[in-house]
Design an enzyme around this catalytic site. Structure first.
Site, short mmCIF file in Angstrom:
data_model
loop_
_atom_site.label_atom_id
_atom_site.label_comp_id
_atom_site.label_asym_id
_atom_site.label_seq_id
_atom_site.Cartn_x
_atom_site.Cartn_y
_atom_site.Cartn_z
N ASP A 65 0.85 -1.19 0.00
CA ASP A 65 0.00 0.00 0.00
C ASP A 65 0.89 1.25 0.00
OD1 ASP A 65 0.88 -0.11 2.69
OD2 ASP A 65 -0.88 -1.30 3.18
N ASP A 67 1.54 5.05 1.48
CA ASP A 67 1.25 6.06 2.51
C ASP A 67 1.91 7.37 2.08
OD1 ASP A 67 0.04 4.08 4.01
OD2 ASP A 67 1.91 3.58 5.05
N ASP A 141 10.61 3.65 12.56
CA ASP A 141 11.32 2.56 13.24
C ASP A 141 12.70 2.24 12.67
OD1 ASP A 141 9.98 1.59 11.01
OD2 ASP A 141 8.83 0.06 12.09
#
Ligand code: ATP
Ligand code: MG
Length: 442
Positions: A65, A67, A141
């Site tokens: 997907d 973002d 992260d």
């Protein structure tokens, strides 16, 4: 200082890579993601494709997907699109819809974890400030997840050396590893998932504290751990992920499910086959039901308890239901198995003895069962793992493919009696005692 680990090492100026260096083809970027960045940029905002999509594009993989990250606020974003919805209370994000396609748009987050509300173990509970792009990068992260792609200029902005780590096949956490795991222990599972999926090594500093920090996962809300586990199991690399979890010392006492899956020699073949099967389906773009997956992972625990209940004198069918109850009760507590998944699992298990009744109307009734296909696939796994005779799976394959006459003649074949079969093995009930068997191992 805590968690500021990210902030301290954050580069404020990114390295910038042009098309020849990053290798991203504009054609591989979702049209809708480009639409979103263009619209935001035309309105005077910064806007980039971000996170996993950039990582995958640089790697030449197809992103799951797309973002987008921007300096526009959720309200400013929403006003620019026809179908856009602000989601979430804690940290608002915007879902921009194009038909079925969804682009998730987030406002750059600030680097304010020093003041953020934390639990007793240092896990960040609430943190919802907006910030600069470099702060947003520092909050992410791993270095390879912190790159920003601008489709208009075809540039990649890399704040933490993600491009270099991609070239060296390395997972590296941003900031001080221990602090980052403490802020959010789910990152321990994420590092394993990405390392296994991408076949990356884990940088020494990122890896070193992992095993020690593992128990912190117990403080994370179960629903969130469950979501991450499901991502791991449905990644198309489930087997590699589980092996990696074991290697990093993350499997022990971490999740009851993993203990069961990784430490049962008897069920190992079954689980290995089930996961190989799942990985294959996902890679072929087929659907996988979480119910089937978890039913497989826990089957040998059910078998063990089923046997114990029968040994205690319970009839086979009720014994199976009792075993299923025990296993599901044990898992729902810690694993937050949703009710729908648990129902699917129970259906698949409960169907199994019915496959052994190959007489009269029983097989026809079973064909009408709404979960017949899953139950049959499960039966085939049991055959392939050597738990039951291959003959029974073959019989059902033939029965399902046969026409009316063919079915009748299959029914007239005397099924080979399997002396180990739980339902054909008639035990005398030693009493009406339905209490839990003592022999049960938990
Ligand atoms: P996938 O291919 O599994 O979707 P992804 O990297 O896109 O991988 P997401 O969970 O979709 O993972 O998250 C999107 C981005 O948000 C990540 O790339 C990362 O930059 C950031 N992110 C997600 N989870 C965390 C976390 N626990 N801590 C810090 N940053 C995170
Ligand atoms: Mg993603």
């Amino acid at each position: 200082m805590l968690g500021g680990g990210a902030g301290q090492t954050a580069s404020v100026q990114p390295k910038i890579f042009g098309p020849r260096e990053h290798g991203i083809e504009l054609d591989d970027v979702s049209d809708n993601a480009i639409r979103v960045t263009q619209t935001l940029q035309k309105a005077g905002f910064k806007a980039f494709v971000v996170g996993g999509a950039v990582r995958d594009l640089v790697l030449g993989l197809k992103p799951k997907d797309f973002d987008v990250a921007t300096d526009a606020t959720p309200e400013e974003i929403r006003r620019l699109f026809r179908r856009a919805f602000i989601i979430g209370r804690r940290f608002q994000i915007v879902h921009v819809m194009f038909g079925q396609d969804l682009i998730e748009v987030t406002t750059f987050r600030g680097n304010s974890t020093d003041e953020a509300q934390k639990d007793a173990h240092g896990r960040v509970l609430r943190d919802n400030t907006f910030g600069e792009q470099h702060e947003d990068a520092a909050r992410r992260d791993f270095t390879i997840n912190a790159m920003y792609y601008d489709p208009a200029e075809q540039l990649v902005l890399d704040y933490h050396g993600g491009m270099k780590d991609i070239r060296n096949n390395t997972m590296r956490i941003i900031g001080v590893a221990e602090a980052r795991y403490r802020e959010d222990p789910v990152r321990l599972l994420r590092v394993v998932r990405f390392a296994a999926k991408l076949e990356f090594k884990i940088a020494p500093d990122t890896r070193q504290p992992m095993a020690v920090m593992a128990p912190l996962i117990n403080n994370v809300p179960v629903a969130r751990v469950f979501d991450e586990m499901l991502k791991l199991l449905m990644s198309g690399h489930a087997m590699a992920c589980l092996q990696r979890l074991r290697k990093e010392g993350l499997h022990h006492g971490l999740l009851p499910l993993l203990d069961v899956v990784l430490e049962q020699p008897l069920g190992e073949k079954f689980v290995t086959l089930a996961l190989a099967n799942t990985d294959e389906r996902i890679r072929q773009g087929k659907s996988v039901s979480p119910g089937f997956l978890f039913a497989s992972l826990l089957w040998h625990q059910v078998l063990e308890k089923w046997e114990a209940y029968r040994a205690a004198g319970e009839y086979p069918i009720p014994a199976l239901h009792l075993a299923a109850d025990d296993v599901l009760d044990g898992q729902t507590e810690k694993l937050a198995l949703q009710r729908r998944i648990a129902t699917d699992m129970r259906d698949i298990w409960a169907m199994q003895p019915r496959f052994e009744r190959r007489i009269g109307k029983s097989p026809y009734k079973l064909l009408e069962h709404p979960r017949m296909r899953a139950g049959y696939d499960f039966l085939l796994l049991r055959c392939a793992s050597g738990e039951i005779d291959e003959e029974i799976g073959q019989w059902w394959t033939d029965f399902m493919e046969a026409d009316g006459g063919g079915r009748e003649s299959l029914l007239n074949q005397k099924p080979i009696e399997n002396s180990d079969s739980p339902t054909t093995k008639r035990r005398r009930r030693s009493g009406r005692n339905r209490s839990k068997p003592k022999a049960e191992s938990s």
